[in-house]
Design a protein around this motif. Structure first.
Motif, PDB file in Angstrom:
ATOM      1  N   UNK A 155       0.835  -1.205   0.000  1.00  0.00           N
ATOM      2  CA  UNK A 155       0.000   0.000   0.000  1.00  0.00           C
ATOM      3  C   UNK A 155       0.870   1.255   0.000  1.00  0.00           C
ATOM      4  N   UNK A 156       2.018   1.220   0.665  1.00  0.00           N
ATOM      5  CA  UNK A 156       2.926   2.374   0.655  1.00  0.00           C
ATOM      6  C   UNK A 156       3.444   2.657  -0.753  1.00  0.00           C
ATOM      7  N   UNK A 157       3.841   1.602  -1.467  1.00  0.00           N
ATOM      8  CA  UNK A 157       4.320   1.781  -2.838  1.00  0.00           C
ATOM      9  C   UNK A 157       3.225   2.349  -3.738  1.00  0.00           C
ATOM     10  N   UNK A 158       2.012   1.855  -3.562  1.00  0.00           N
ATOM     11  CA  UNK A 158       0.889   2.320  -4.384  1.00  0.00           C
ATOM     12  C   UNK A 158       0.610   3.791  -4.101  1.00  0.00           C
ATOM     13  N   UNK A 159       0.570   4.148  -2.835  1.00  0.00           N
ATOM     14  CA  UNK A 159       0.296   5.548  -2.485  1.00  0.00           C
ATOM     15  C   UNK A 159       1.380   6.455  -3.051  1.00  0.00           C
ATOM     16  N   UNK A 160       2.623   6.009  -2.993  1.00  0.00           N
ATOM     17  CA  UNK A 160       3.722   6.817  -3.534  1.00  0.00           C
ATOM     18  C   UNK A 160       3.622   6.919  -5.054  1.00  0.00           C
ATOM     19  N   UNK A 161       3.412   5.793  -5.732  1.00  0.00           N
ATOM     20  CA  UNK A 161       3.306   5.787  -7.199  1.00  0.00           C
ATOM     21  C   UNK A 161       2.148   6.644  -7.687  1.00  0.00           C
ATOM     22  N   UNK A 162       1.018   6.568  -6.983  1.00  0.00           N
ATOM     23  CA  UNK A 162      -0.204   7.238  -7.431  1.00  0.00           C
ATOM     24  C   UNK A 162      -0.389   8.621  -6.823  1.00  0.00           C
ATOM     25  N   UNK A 163       0.438   8.972  -5.851  1.00  0.00           N
ATOM     26  CA  UNK A 163       0.338  10.275  -5.225  1.00  0.00           C
ATOM     27  C   UNK A 163      -0.971  10.473  -4.479  1.00  0.00           C
ATOM     28  N   UNK A 164      -1.401   9.436  -3.752  1.00  0.00           N
ATOM     29  CA  UNK A 164      -2.659   9.523  -3.017  1.00  0.00           C
ATOM     30  C   UNK A 164      -2.411   9.391  -1.525  1.00  0.00           C
ATOM     31  N   UNK A 165      -3.358   9.882  -0.758  1.00  0.00           N
ATOM     32  CA  UNK A 165      -3.241   9.815   0.700  1.00  0.00           C
ATOM     33  C   UNK A 165      -3.618   8.425   1.198  1.00  0.00           C
ATOM     34  N   UNK A 166      -3.304   8.196   2.457  1.00  0.00           N
ATOM     35  CA  UNK A 166      -3.650   6.936   3.118  1.00  0.00           C
ATOM     36  C   UNK A 166      -5.169   6.716   3.072  1.00  0.00           C
ATOM     37  N   UNK A 167      -5.928   7.744   3.421  1.00  0.00           N
ATOM     38  CA  UNK A 167      -7.396   7.632   3.434  1.00  0.00           C
ATOM     39  C   UNK A 167      -7.943   7.405   2.028  1.00  0.00           C
ATOM     40  N   UNK A 168      -7.389   8.116   1.042  1.00  0.00           N
ATOM     41  CA  UNK A 168      -7.860   7.953  -0.330  1.00  0.00           C
ATOM     42  C   UNK A 168      -7.578   6.538  -0.843  1.00  0.00           C
ATOM     43  N   UNK A 169      -6.418   5.998  -0.492  1.00  0.00           N
ATOM     44  CA  UNK A 169      -6.073   4.628  -0.877  1.00  0.00           C
ATOM     45  C   UNK A 169      -7.128   3.647  -0.355  1.00  0.00           C
ATOM     46  N   UNK A 170      -7.475   3.771   0.923  1.00  0.00           N
ATOM     47  CA  UNK A 170      -8.450   2.850   1.509  1.00  0.00           C
ATOM     48  C   UNK A 170      -9.843   3.054   0.907  1.00  0.00           C
ATOM     49  N   UNK A 171     -10.190   4.288   0.585  1.00  0.00           N
ATOM     50  CA  UNK A 171     -11.479   4.556  -0.057  1.00  0.00           C
ATOM     51  C   UNK A 171     -11.525   3.909  -1.436  1.00  0.00           C
ATOM     52  N   UNK A 172     -10.458   4.068  -2.202  1.00  0.00           N
ATOM     53  CA  UNK A 172     -10.398   3.482  -3.550  1.00  0.00           C
ATOM     54  C   UNK A 172     -10.477   1.959  -3.473  1.00  0.00           C
ATOM     55  N   UNK A 173      -9.741   1.359  -2.541  1.00  0.00           N
ATOM     56  CA  UNK A 173      -9.774  -0.105  -2.418  1.00  0.00           C
ATOM     57  C   UNK A 173     -11.157  -0.579  -1.998  1.00  0.00           C
ATOM     58  N   UNK A 174     -11.807   0.148  -1.099  1.00  0.00           N
ATOM     59  CA  UNK A 174     -13.166  -0.220  -0.688  1.00  0.00           C
ATOM     60  C   UNK A 174     -14.112  -0.156  -1.882  1.00  0.00           C
ATOM     61  N   UNK A 175     -14.029   0.920  -2.634  1.00  0.00           N
ATOM     62  CA  UNK A 175     -14.884   1.066  -3.816  1.00  0.00           C
ATOM     63  C   UNK A 175     -14.656  -0.078  -4.797  1.00  0.00           C
ATOM     64  N   UNK A 176     -13.402  -0.388  -5.039  1.00  0.00           N
ATOM     65  CA  UNK A 176     -13.072  -1.445  -5.997  1.00  0.00           C
ATOM     66  C   UNK A 176     -13.629  -2.783  -5.533  1.00  0.00           C
ATOM     67  N   UNK A 177     -13.388  -3.130  -4.287  1.00  0.00           N
ATOM     68  CA  UNK A 177     -13.864  -4.423  -3.778  1.00  0.00           C
ATOM     69  C   UNK A 177     -15.384  -4.506  -3.781  1.00  0.00           C
ATOM     70  N   UNK A 178     -16.028  -3.428  -3.366  1.00  0.00           N
ATOM     71  CA  UNK A 178     -17.489  -3.428  -3.320  1.00  0.00           C
ATOM     72  C   UNK A 178     -18.082  -3.491  -4.726  1.00  0.00           C
ATOM     73  N   UNK A 179     -17.515  -2.742  -5.644  1.00  0.00           N
ATOM     74  CA  UNK A 179     -18.014  -2.759  -7.025  1.00  0.00           C
ATOM     75  C   UNK A 179     -17.797  -4.131  -7.653  1.00  0.00           C
ATOM     76  N   UNK A 180     -16.633  -4.720  -7.425  1.00  0.00           N
ATOM     77  CA  UNK A 180     -16.377  -6.066  -7.955  1.00  0.00           C
ATOM     78  C   UNK A 180     -17.316  -7.084  -7.316  1.00  0.00           C
ATOM     79  N   UNK A 181     -17.547  -6.953  -6.018  1.00  0.00           N
ATOM     80  CA  UNK A 181     -18.471  -7.871  -5.342  1.00  0.00           C
ATOM     81  C   UNK A 181     -19.855  -7.779  -5.967  1.00  0.00           C
ATOM     82  N   UNK A 182     -20.336  -6.562  -6.156  1.00  0.00           N
ATOM     83  CA  UNK A 182     -21.664  -6.386  -6.739  1.00  0.00           C
ATOM     84  C   UNK A 182     -21.721  -6.908  -8.172  1.00  0.00           C
ATOM     85  N   UNK A 183     -20.701  -6.600  -8.944  1.00  0.00           N
ATOM     86  CA  UNK A 183     -20.662  -7.056 -10.331  1.00  0.00           C
ATOM     87  C   UNK A 183     -20.647  -8.580 -10.396  1.00  0.00           C
TER      88      UNK A 183
END
Length: 192
Positions: A155-183
């Motif tokens: 997660x540290x590498x991803x946040x650094x590569x993407x220039x996102x905050x800790x909170x934004x990283x967790x929000x994005x991962x939650x969205x991705x998992x939830x959207x994939x679950x629903x799909x």
């Protein structure tokens, strides 16, 4: 065991899927994505005699590409900014209906049980549906998710590569998992 012969159609379809995955990880570098896919195909051709047949050819090609992209992203090591898109804002609005004010699931939003996820993971059709669901995620969400769950970045590498905050990283991962679950629930588990 040598690499089985692929028809032109199978080769074209594999290349298309590899290129789509590469474009998710390198959205601002289509030339580099193309180069990595070409390198993947060349590496596979050179190593064809070493193919053990323990996996499908497409899975083997994907593994080669995954390693090439991981090496490339680590080598680039530059900051990328992941912006919230209108698609991601729409996802936020859709998810709000799944939770009550106290943060618990609503009756309608609560996840439904899946009969046998383990059996589904071994199913070729499941992977096709999963891939379709993944490619329908907003581009930035798909990139962060695949970096974590497929490419194996921390997660540290991803946040650094993407220039996102800790909170934004967790929000994005939650969205991705939830959207994939629903799909998957709609496109696979409710039909399986």
């Amino acid at each position: 065991m040598a690499l089985p012969e692929l028809t032109d159609a199978e080769l074209a379809e594999s290349r298309k899927l590899l290129l789509r995955f590469a474009h998710i990880q390198l959205p601002d570098r289509p030339d580099l994505a193309e180069d990595l896919v070409q390198e993947t195909m060349l590496s596979a051709y050179r190593a064809a005699e070493g193919f053990k047949g323990g996996a499908q050819v497409s899975s083997w090609l994907f593994a080669i590409l995954k390693n090439k992209i991981t090496d490339c992203l680590r080598q680039i090591g530059r900051q990328r900014q992941v912006f919230v898109t209108r698609d991601e804002e729409a996802l936020d609005e859709a998810f709000e209906g799944h939770f009550a004010a106290d943060g618990h699931w609503t009756d309608e939003g609560q996840p439904q049980g899946w009969d046998s996820p383990e059996a589904s993971l071994n199913n070729k059709e499941f992977y096709q549906v999963l891939q379709t669901c993944l490619y329908h995620l907003p581009e930035n969400t798909a990139r962060v998710f695949t970096m974590k769950e497929i490419l194996g970045f921390s997660s540290d590498e991803i946040r650094e590569q993407c220039g996102i905050s800790h909170a934004n990283y967790h929000t994005i991962m939650h969205r991705a998992r939830e959207t994939l679950r629903q799909c998957l629930q709609i496109k696979w588990f409710s039909h399986a």
